[in-house]
Design a protein around this motif. Sequence first.
Motif, PDB file in Angstrom:
ATOM      1  N   SER A  30      21.572 -59.986  62.435  1.00 45.89           N
ATOM      2  CA  SER A  30      21.005 -60.392  61.150  1.00 45.89           C
ATOM      3  C   SER A  30      19.912 -59.452  60.670  1.00 45.89           C
ATOM      4  N   ASN A  31      19.369 -58.619  61.555  1.00 45.07           N
ATOM      5  CA  ASN A  31      18.327 -57.671  61.177  1.00 45.07           C
ATOM      6  C   ASN A  31      18.866 -56.398  60.546  1.00 45.07           C
ATOM      7  N   TYR A  32      20.179 -56.275  60.509  1.00 45.54           N
ATOM      8  CA  TYR A  32      20.795 -55.044  60.036  1.00 45.54           C
ATOM      9  C   TYR A  32      21.461 -55.229  58.678  1.00 45.54           C
ATOM     10  N   SER A  53      19.996 -56.890  54.867  1.00 42.82           N
ATOM     11  CA  SER A  53      19.729 -57.645  56.085  1.00 42.82           C
ATOM     12  C   SER A  53      19.054 -58.979  55.794  1.00 42.82           C
ATOM     13  N   ASN A  74      26.534 -64.093  60.201  1.00 40.70           N
ATOM     14  CA  ASN A  74      25.582 -63.727  61.250  1.00 40.70           C
ATOM     15  C   ASN A  74      25.857 -64.488  62.549  1.00 40.70           C
ATOM     16  N   ARG A 100      19.208 -50.826  60.459  1.00 43.28           N
ATOM     17  CA  ARG A 100      18.226 -51.846  60.840  1.00 43.28           C
ATOM     18  C   ARG A 100      17.171 -52.046  59.757  1.00 43.28           C
TER      19      ARG A 100
END
Length: 124
Positions: A30-32, A53, A74, A100
Motif C-alpha cells: 500500500s506504500n507504493y 500510493s 491492497n 515507494r
Amino acid sequence: QVQLVESGGGLVKTGDSLRLSCAASGRTFSNYAMGWFRQGPGKGREFVAAVASSTSSTYYKDSVKGRFTISRDNAKNTVYLQMNSLKPEDTAIYFCAADRWGFGSATTGAYEYWGQGTQVTVSS
C-alpha cells in the motif's frame, strides 16, 4: 525489495478485452504507487496508467482514457489493468512498476521496481 509478476496477457482481436494482473511481494504494498508501462515493437517504453500510493488517484495516457482502468487491491498485493476495446496499436509488452510513496508518475525513472512483462497482441 519488491518483486513484481505480471500475468494475463495474450492474443486477442480488435475490440476484445483483457485484464492484466501484477502481483507484488512484500508487506508494504500500500506504500507504493503502481504503474503500467508498455513497449511496442521497435519503440521505447511508454506510460500507460498509474495509481498513487496514499490517495489511490489514477492517471492515464490520453490514448487509453475511457478504455483502460487501473485498480489496486491492497489486501491481495495486486494491481490490475482492465483493457477494453483493444486496438492493434495497443500491441506491446506490458510492464508493471512500483514507486515507494509515489503519486503515480508517468516517468519510468520514478519507479524502483519492475516486473518482467507480459505480451499483449491485438490482431486486426
